[in-house]
Design an enzyme around this catalytic site. Sequence first.
Site, mmCIF file in Angstrom:
data_model
loop_
_atom_site.group_PDB
_atom_site.id
_atom_site.type_symbol
_atom_site.label_atom_id
_atom_site.label_comp_id
_atom_site.label_asym_id
_atom_site.label_seq_id
_atom_site.Cartn_x
_atom_site.Cartn_y
_atom_site.Cartn_z
ATOM 1 N N GLY A 298 19.177 69.246 60.971
ATOM 2 C CA GLY A 298 20.461 68.903 60.382
ATOM 3 C C GLY A 298 20.548 67.441 59.988
ATOM 4 O O GLY A 298 19.533 66.778 59.763
ATOM 5 N N SER A 299 21.758 66.951 59.934
ATOM 6 C CA SER A 299 22.013 65.588 59.468
ATOM 7 C C SER A 299 21.691 64.570 60.549
ATOM 8 O O SER A 299 21.557 64.898 61.730
ATOM 9 C CB SER A 299 23.481 65.453 59.066
ATOM 10 O OG SER A 299 24.313 65.526 60.219
ATOM 11 N N GLU B 188 14.918 67.465 63.750
ATOM 12 C CA GLU B 188 14.370 67.484 62.392
ATOM 13 C C GLU B 188 15.530 67.135 61.479
ATOM 14 O O GLU B 188 16.404 67.960 61.214
ATOM 15 C CB GLU B 188 13.778 68.863 62.081
ATOM 16 C CG GLU B 188 12.781 68.859 60.940
ATOM 17 C CD GLU B 188 13.457 68.958 59.587
ATOM 18 O OE1 GLU B 188 13.652 67.891 58.955
ATOM 19 O OE2 GLU B 188 13.800 70.066 59.184
ATOM 20 N N LEU B 189 15.530 65.892 60.986
ATOM 21 C CA LEU B 189 16.716 65.355 60.319
ATOM 22 C C LEU B 189 16.458 65.107 58.834
ATOM 23 O O LEU B 189 15.721 65.843 58.198
ATOM 24 C CB LEU B 189 17.166 64.086 61.043
ATOM 25 C CG LEU B 189 17.336 64.254 62.563
ATOM 26 C CD1 LEU B 189 17.717 62.934 63.215
ATOM 27 C CD2 LEU B 189 18.345 65.344 62.890
ATOM 28 N N CYS C 4 15.332 68.857 53.028
ATOM 29 C CA CYS C 4 14.864 67.606 53.621
ATOM 30 C C CYS C 4 13.478 67.234 53.111
ATOM 31 O O CYS C 4 13.143 66.054 53.030
ATOM 32 C CB CYS C 4 14.868 67.706 55.142
ATOM 33 S SG CYS C 4 13.909 69.095 55.786
ATOM 34 N N GLU D 10 19.291 59.104 51.538
ATOM 35 C CA GLU D 10 18.812 60.451 51.249
ATOM 36 C C GLU D 10 19.658 61.018 50.105
ATOM 37 O O GLU D 10 20.893 61.018 50.179
ATOM 38 C CB GLU D 10 18.937 61.363 52.473
ATOM 39 C CG GLU D 10 18.446 62.778 52.195
ATOM 40 C CD GLU D 10 18.526 63.696 53.393
ATOM 41 O OE1 GLU D 10 17.741 64.643 53.466
ATOM 42 O OE2 GLU D 10 19.403 63.459 54.263
#
Length: 280
Positions: free
Chosen positions: A31-32, A53-54, A87, A184
Amino acid sequence: MTALVIADTDVPQVTAGLVEDDRIAAVTLTGSNRAGAAVGAAAGRAAKKSVLELGGSDAFVVLADADVDRAAAAAVRARFTNSGQSCVCAKRFIVHEAAAEDFTTAFVRGVENLRIGDPREHSTQVGPLARDDLRAAIQRQVEESVAAGARVLTGGRPMPGDGYFFQPTVLAGTGPGMAAFDEETFGPLAALTVAHDDEDAVRLADATAFGLGLSVWTADTARGVGLARRVTSGAAFVNAVVASDPRLPFGGTKRSGYGRELAAAGIREFTTTRTYWVAA
């Protein structure tokens, strides 16, 4: 059936409660960065393993000896898959000055040929963004980058009609200090940057708070691997776009998170080594 309604202000408390529960041994989040910070903090307080896992701002590096047409075609796929909402989508395109003109021409042509439409249609290549605030964020990043000196080569505007559509956009002349380069970009926005040489390409690729993936394009694979070793990322792909594969560990560094998913490394993240000592 009773629906459970959680207000935004209650999310941190609910998250912490779940993580602290004795029935939870470990936690993983995709996620964020904001969500990752909350989950990672809760896991730390509870002394439990976590994998985060960003976000990502992956560099797509094109060296002087690369097959420009092949690299440009791959770049279009790498940036605009799922309308750029991934991502591992390439975000920053760092091109050696010797290849910059040809790559830019081929890349922009490929972007302008993308078919925009209903994501339920098989022929659609770029659909809408998930939410209106995501579209507004892309527009802000474009406007701020242009104000800082970037140039719009194609796109640059939200599209009217149903759905949160934004034109597939390419900005040239980007670099550190610009929103499209530093942040991002979770949507159909590509940032082009010209590198003077391999050293400059390394500097620009590593000039980010994120560190998920890296893609390097060159006719000399040893040169590509050598360059990739000097850039901090969780994965590096030479002459291929960044992707997750269940056979290989996947995860990031820096603000892209920590820990690994998939393959044996992913299993070990949630495996505790237990020691047995048995005396005769």
